[in-house]
Design a protein around this motif. Structure first.
Motif, short mmCIF file in Angstrom:
data_model
loop_
_atom_site.label_atom_id
_atom_site.label_comp_id
_atom_site.label_asym_id
_atom_site.label_seq_id
_atom_site.Cartn_x
_atom_site.Cartn_y
_atom_site.Cartn_z
N VAL A 54 -25.44 -12.18 -40.17
CA VAL A 54 -25.25 -12.79 -38.87
C VAL A 54 -24.43 -14.06 -39.05
O VAL A 54 -24.56 -14.75 -40.07
CB VAL A 54 -26.61 -13.10 -38.20
N SER A 55 -23.57 -14.39 -38.10
CA SER A 55 -22.74 -15.58 -38.24
C SER A 55 -23.52 -16.83 -37.82
O SER A 55 -24.49 -16.76 -37.04
CB SER A 55 -21.47 -15.46 -37.39
N TYR A 56 -23.08 -17.97 -38.33
CA TYR A 56 -23.72 -19.23 -37.95
C TYR A 56 -23.45 -19.57 -36.49
O TYR A 56 -24.25 -20.25 -35.85
CB TYR A 56 -23.29 -20.36 -38.89
N ALA A 57 -22.35 -19.08 -35.95
CA ALA A 57 -22.10 -19.28 -34.53
C ALA A 57 -23.17 -18.57 -33.70
O ALA A 57 -23.68 -19.11 -32.71
CB ALA A 57 -20.71 -18.76 -34.16
N GLN A 58 -23.52 -17.35 -34.12
CA GLN A 58 -24.59 -16.63 -33.42
C GLN A 58 -25.93 -17.34 -33.60
O GLN A 58 -26.69 -17.49 -32.64
CB GLN A 58 -24.68 -15.20 -33.96
N LEU A 59 -26.21 -17.80 -34.81
CA LEU A 59 -27.47 -18.49 -35.06
C LEU A 59 -27.59 -19.74 -34.20
O LEU A 59 -28.64 -20.03 -33.62
CB LEU A 59 -27.59 -18.86 -36.54
N LYS A 60 -26.51 -20.50 -34.11
CA LYS A 60 -26.55 -21.76 -33.35
C LYS A 60 -26.55 -21.54 -31.84
O LYS A 60 -26.81 -22.48 -31.08
CB LYS A 60 -25.37 -22.65 -33.76
N SER A 61 -26.28 -20.31 -31.41
CA SER A 61 -26.34 -20.01 -29.97
C SER A 61 -27.77 -19.99 -29.47
O SER A 61 -28.01 -20.07 -28.25
CB SER A 61 -25.68 -18.65 -29.68
N GLY A 62 -28.73 -19.87 -30.38
CA GLY A 62 -30.14 -19.86 -29.99
C GLY A 62 -30.78 -18.49 -29.98
O GLY A 62 -32.01 -18.37 -29.96
N ARG A 63 -29.96 -17.43 -30.02
CA ARG A 63 -30.51 -16.07 -30.04
C ARG A 63 -29.59 -15.15 -30.84
O ARG A 63 -28.38 -15.29 -30.79
CB ARG A 63 -30.69 -15.50 -28.63
N ILE A 64 -30.22 -14.24 -31.57
CA ILE A 64 -29.49 -13.17 -32.23
C ILE A 64 -30.14 -11.85 -31.83
O ILE A 64 -31.24 -11.84 -31.26
CB ILE A 64 -29.51 -13.33 -33.77
N THR A 65 -29.48 -10.75 -32.13
CA THR A 65 -30.02 -9.44 -31.80
C THR A 65 -30.34 -8.70 -33.09
O THR A 65 -29.48 -8.56 -33.97
CB THR A 65 -29.02 -8.63 -30.96
N ILE A 66 -31.58 -8.23 -33.21
CA ILE A 66 -32.02 -7.46 -34.38
C ILE A 66 -32.59 -6.14 -33.88
O ILE A 66 -33.57 -6.14 -33.11
CB ILE A 66 -33.08 -8.22 -35.20
N ASP A 67 -32.01 -5.03 -34.31
CA ASP A 67 -32.45 -3.70 -33.87
C ASP A 67 -32.58 -3.62 -32.35
O ASP A 67 -33.56 -3.07 -31.81
CB ASP A 67 -33.79 -3.35 -34.54
N GLY A 68 -31.62 -4.20 -31.66
CA GLY A 68 -31.60 -4.15 -30.21
C GLY A 68 -32.50 -5.15 -29.52
O GLY A 68 -32.54 -5.21 -28.29
N LYS A 69 -33.21 -5.97 -30.28
CA LYS A 69 -34.13 -6.95 -29.71
C LYS A 69 -33.54 -8.35 -29.80
O LYS A 69 -33.04 -8.75 -30.85
CB LYS A 69 -35.47 -6.90 -30.44
N ALA A 70 -33.61 -9.10 -28.71
CA ALA A 70 -33.16 -10.49 -28.72
C ALA A 70 -34.22 -11.34 -29.41
O ALA A 70 -35.40 -11.31 -29.05
CB ALA A 70 -32.93 -10.99 -27.30
#
Length: 389
Positions: free
Chosen positions: A321-337
């Motif tokens: 996962v990118s740090y831009a995604q991490l710093k957005s406050g949410r990432i998606t794992i197996d379709g789950k936020a």
């Protein structure tokens, strides 16, 4: 092309152009790499994050009669005493020993180190090995940073070049060195501040080596050696940044010069004490390649998502996962936020880079040439031999 000597001459004349890594990235977007490289002399980076492989060397000075300390506690935290008679090493993660059954695990070596740096008194209790030249058996006193001889941080492993994102795919909460991980992928914790982090701006350690002068805990420190678990052979992206834990550094610096603002004891619930530490590295803008490397953005940096619910050294991952995604406050794992949170303080990491910039601009901090490079060929050796007890 510039040299460190030329840059130091400008620093001494207070005419050096210094940008933080964040400022450099903005300037490159505005001006391009070539023009930015012509203008800037030094790029400052910083981080403020837990660095548990840290500790302090303390020399108490000899007592009268002399004592050869073999067991020692500083504010009830055990300190290692298996070398010189009154030399001690206080580890940041060493937990306090409970008194009368009281649960005091929330305090440890990191807190004692921070207290000493803040100028607070701490209590020492020691038991000695009686010999002809060291006849004293016990010793108790109160010390401050002003009443001891040497007091310096010597940290075997700081500044992970990159690290992991921790999640928990199991059914119960887990308490880890990343803090609490909630079950069923309810949160994700990352520890690196990303594009402002020191070693992600110098991915091949072309600028940082043994002897490099740094900002350490609000004072001046130096790179002493490669850090423990140094693994520069980690897989890397085309921009040369690693996809997981890679290079590390061993750091050293005079704790008497440091500030409790940048050295703070901390505690991870049901895991133990540690140390939050501010570290900044100045990168000399020697050429366009240096500037291009420092222009890296959070979207260009990745970390692996690791499931801590599997109790093994090698755990399954959910990819990168990118740090831009991490710093957005949410990432998606197996379709789950999944909500994310940083273990490092991004705000204080910025402040480290800003303070180091101010030191350089004021002519109070000049750069050093590394004595020798850090190895980029070190392999990582796990312990896979099992012994039953």
């Amino acid at each position: 092309m510039k040299t460190i000597a030329e840059i130091n001459d400008k620093i001494n004349r207070k005419s050096a152009i210094v940008w933080t890594a964040e400022e450099l990235k903005v300037k490159v977007a505005e001006l391009g790499v070539t023009q930015a490289a012509k203008e800037v002399d030094v790029i400052t980076t910083g981080t403020f994050e837990p660095m548990e492989s840290s500790g302090a060397i303390i020399n108490l000075g000899h007592t009268d009669p002399p004592i050869k300390i073999r067991r020692c506690w500083i504010d009830n935290v055990p300190a290692y005493s298996g070398f010189g008679a009154v030399d001690l090493y206080l580890g940041a993660t060493q937990a306090i020993e409970s008194q009368d059954g009281e649960d005091t695990r929330e305090r440890g070596g990191g807190h004692v180190i921070s207290d000493l740096i803040a100028g607070l008194p701490v209590q020492v209790k020691a038991i000695g090995q009686v010999t002809d030249c060291y006849p004293r058996a016990t010793f108790e006193t109160t010390i401050t940073r002003e009443t001891i001889n040497q007091f310096y941080l010597f940290n075997p492993r700081n500044l992970y070049q990159n690290f992991i994102v921790g999640v928990n795919g199991g059914d119960r909460p887990l308490f880890t060195y990343l803090g609490p991980l909630q079950p069923r992928l309810s949160n994700a914790v990352y520890s690196n501040p990303g594009a402002i982090s020191p070693l992600l701006n110098d991915p091949d350690l072309q600028l940082v080596g043994i002897g490099t002068k740094i900002f350490l805990g609000g004072g001046i420190g130096y790179v002493a050696w490669e850090g423990t678990q140094h693994f520069p052979l980690q897989k890397r992206l085309p921009n040369r940044t690693p996809v997981g834990p890679a290079a590390t550094l061993a750091l050293i610096g005079d704790a008497k010069q440091m500030s409790a603002q940048w050295v703070r004891g901390c505690y991870f619930k049901s895991y133990g004490p540690s140390l939050m530490l501010g570290v900044g590295i100045p990168l000399p803008a020697l050429n366009e390649e240096v500037v291009a490397r420092c222009a890296v953005q959070d979207k260009d940096l990745v970390a692996p998502i690791v499931d801590f619910s599997i109790p093994r050294r090698v755990r399954p991952t959910f990819g990168l996962v990118s740090y831009a995604q991490l710093k957005s406050g949410r990432i998606t794992i197996d379709g789950k936020a999944v909500r994310t949170a940083p273990l490092a303080s991004v705000y204080l990491s910025r402040q480290v880079a800003i303070e180091l910039k101010q030191w350089i601009e004021a002519g109070k901090f000049i750069l050093t040439e590394p004595v020798t490079p850090i190895s980029m060929e070190r392999t990582f050796l796990p312990q896979d031999r099992w012994t039953e007890f």
